[in-house]
Scaffold this active site. Structure first.
Site, PDB file in Angstrom:
ATOM      1  CG  ASP A   1       0.156  -5.014   6.451  1.00 61.54           C
ATOM      2  OD1 ASP A   1       0.520  -5.450   7.564  1.00 61.54           O
ATOM      3  OD2 ASP A   1      -0.869  -4.313   6.327  1.00 61.54           O
ATOM      4  CB  SER A   2      -2.573  -8.410   7.574  1.00 62.29           C
ATOM      5  OG  SER A   2      -2.753  -7.071   8.017  1.00 62.29           O
TER       6      SER A   2
ATOM      7  CB  CYS B   1      -0.504  -1.509  14.084  1.00 66.30           C
ATOM      8  SG  CYS B   1      -1.562  -2.156  12.758  1.00 66.30           S
ATOM      9  CB  THR B   2       2.218  -0.954   8.962  1.00 68.29           C
ATOM     10  OG1 THR B   2       1.518  -2.195   8.734  1.00 68.29           O
ATOM     11  CG2 THR B   2       3.641  -1.240   9.386  1.00 68.29           C
ATOM     12  CG  HIS B   3      -3.676  -1.564   9.070  1.00 64.08           C
ATOM     13  ND1 HIS B   3      -2.868  -2.670   9.052  1.00 64.08           N
ATOM     14  CD2 HIS B   3      -4.664  -1.809   8.165  1.00 64.08           C
ATOM     15  CE1 HIS B   3      -3.362  -3.560   8.185  1.00 64.08           C
ATOM     16  NE2 HIS B   3      -4.442  -3.056   7.639  1.00 64.08           N
TER      17      HIS B   3
ATOM     18  CE1 TYR C   1      -2.168 -12.232   7.673  1.00 63.37           C
ATOM     19  CE2 TYR C   1       0.020 -11.310   8.039  1.00 63.37           C
ATOM     20  CZ  TYR C   1      -0.865 -12.001   7.236  1.00 63.37           C
ATOM     21  OH  TYR C   1      -0.443 -12.458   6.015  1.00 63.37           O
ATOM     22  N   GLY C   2      -3.783  -9.582  13.631  1.00 71.32           N
ATOM     23  CA  GLY C   2      -3.429  -9.256  15.023  1.00 71.32           C
ATOM     24  C   GLY C   2      -4.065 -10.100  16.104  1.00 71.32           C
TER      25      GLY C   2
ATOM     26  CD  GLU D   1      -7.159  -3.986   5.344  1.00 64.90           C
ATOM     27  OE1 GLU D   1      -7.608  -4.354   4.255  1.00 64.90           O
ATOM     28  OE2 GLU D   1      -5.941  -3.823   5.561  1.00 64.90           O
TER      29      GLU D   1
ATOM     30  CB  CYS E   1       3.057  -6.660   8.772  1.00 67.80           C
ATOM     31  SG  CYS E   1       1.807  -7.433   9.811  1.00 67.80           S
ATOM     32  CG  ASN E   2       4.688  -3.073  13.910  1.00 69.79           C
ATOM     33  OD1 ASN E   2       5.671  -2.695  14.515  1.00 69.79           O
ATOM     34  ND2 ASN E   2       4.088  -2.313  13.010  1.00 69.79           N
ATOM     35  CB  THR E   3       0.963  -8.688  13.369  1.00 62.54           C
ATOM     36  OG1 THR E   3       0.299  -7.544  13.910  1.00 62.54           O
ATOM     37  CG2 THR E   3       0.388  -9.944  13.972  1.00 62.54           C
TER      38      THR E   3
HETATM   39  N1  DGL Z   1      -0.512  -3.872   9.828  1.00 62.63           N
HETATM   40  C1  DGL Z   1      -0.204  -4.952  10.674  1.00 62.63           C
HETATM   41  C2  DGL Z   1       0.728  -4.625  11.795  1.00 62.63           C
HETATM   42  O1  DGL Z   1       1.585  -3.783  11.597  1.00 62.63           O
HETATM   43  C3  DGL Z   1      -1.257  -5.998  10.938  1.00 62.63           C
HETATM   44  C4  DGL Z   1      -2.571  -5.582  11.490  1.00 62.63           C
HETATM   45  C5  DGL Z   1      -3.537  -6.740  11.499  1.00 62.63           C
HETATM   46  O2  DGL Z   1      -3.712  -7.360  10.449  1.00 62.63           O
HETATM   47  O3  DGL Z   1      -4.072  -7.034  12.569  1.00 62.63           O
HETATM   48  O4  DGL Z   1       0.703  -5.177  12.844  1.00 62.63           O
END
Ligand code: DGL
Length: 288
Positions: free
Chosen positions: A22-23, A196-198, A54-55, A164, A85-87
């Site tokens: 993931d990011s 988003c996995t966060h 990443y988003g 984060e 990570c979805n992104t």
């Molecule tokens: N956790 C990530 C996701 O699922 C990335 C979030 C990010 O870095 O912007 O999209």
């Protein structure tokens, strides 16, 4: 890709780790479920905290990061790679599957399908990053599964950074979520999809804002089930009964990742630093 990595005969041992990335810390919400469902597997988790978030980056840039991390994980003999990570999935899943056809990849997409199937009010909310919403994967999910359902989207600016930093319920995190969710509630949503996995780390706060009658969907358990299915199908699952070992690497500060990992109910393991050199990720400690 090097010829050695492309050779499937080099990739059949069953004691190789699952690679997850993931990011940043978001993918730990997926790792938690994978450890729960596959307790005998070794895992190597990459947090690209040098580049988080990443988003808001262009999809091509995120694709480059995802490929660099994939090459790193393959150099560690990963038998399957989970884009937690979805992104990164929006940016690179199709590309990685085409580029590394011998490697099983598990990706993520916002869980619009179960939301659309079960909504009673006909209105659902999706929280995800701008890149995820821009990707072809999301467009196809909406086209295939959301016919006749109203879908409200929000990018929750700043939320990934708050998470984060370990802020799951402070005033800034609450404000970001209220700004996203209150208009959705006014539009009568009965389901919130975490794209988003966060975001699973703030489920208690989300639930407090939307109320218990609104369903919050975290796709992590389904991703873990899919990982288990693929390992089983390809006979790659670890047959030994010892507890799996988890190792973490970050392109950011290992001390910060350690602080975060300590708070979670997941197996602990060594946390090492990696660095980007152009598009290649390398260990700082070369003995690893
Ligand atoms: N956790 C990530 C996701 O699922 C990335 C979030 C990010 O870095 O912007 O999209």
């Amino acid at each position: 890709m090097s010829a050695a990595l492309a050779d499937p005969s080099a990739l059949t041992s069953s004691i190789r780790p699952i690679g997850i990335f993931d990011s940043g810390v978001g993918g730990l919400s997926v790792l938690r479920q994978i450890v729960h469902q596959l307790p005998h597997e070794d895992i190597i988790y990459v947090a690209d905290q040098f580049h988080v978030p990443y988003g808001r980056r262009p999809l091509e840039e995120v694709r480059g990061f995802a490929e660099g991390i994939t090459r790193y994980l393959l150099s560690k003999n990963a038998k399957i790679i989970v884009l937690a990570c979805n992104t990164a999935s929006a940016a690179a899943l199709k590309y990685l599957r085409e580029s590394y056809p011998n490697i099983p990849f598990v990706g993520m997409e916002p869980a619009v399908k179960p939301a659309a199937e079960r909504t009673k009010s006909g209105a659902v909310g999706v929280l995800a990053t701008p890149a995820t919403f821009q990707g072809a994967l999301y467009a196809s999910v909406i086209e295939r599964f959301a016919q006749g359902v109203k879908v409200f989207q929000h990018t929750c600016p700043g939320l990934v950074q708050q998470i984060e930093q370990g802020d799951f319920d402070g005033p800034i995190t609450r404000k970001i979520l209220e700004e996203a969710l209150n208009p959705m509630l006014a539009s009568n949503i009965d389901t919130v999809v975490l794209g988003c996995t966060h975001y699973p780390f703030v489920i208690p706060l989300i639930q407090a804002i939307v109320g218990e009658q609104v369903r919050v969907i975290d796709p992590a358990p389904a991703v873990a089930r899919q990982t288990a299915r693929l390992l089983e199908q390809q006979n790659l699952n670890n047959k030994s009964l010892r507890a799996g070992q988890v190792r973490f690497v970050t392109s950011g500060d290992p001390a910060l990742l350690e602080e975060f990992v300590q708070k979670l109910d997941i197996p602990k393991g060594p946390i090492n630093a990696v660095r980007w050199h152009s598009s290649t990720l390398t260990d700082i400690d070369q003995s690893l």
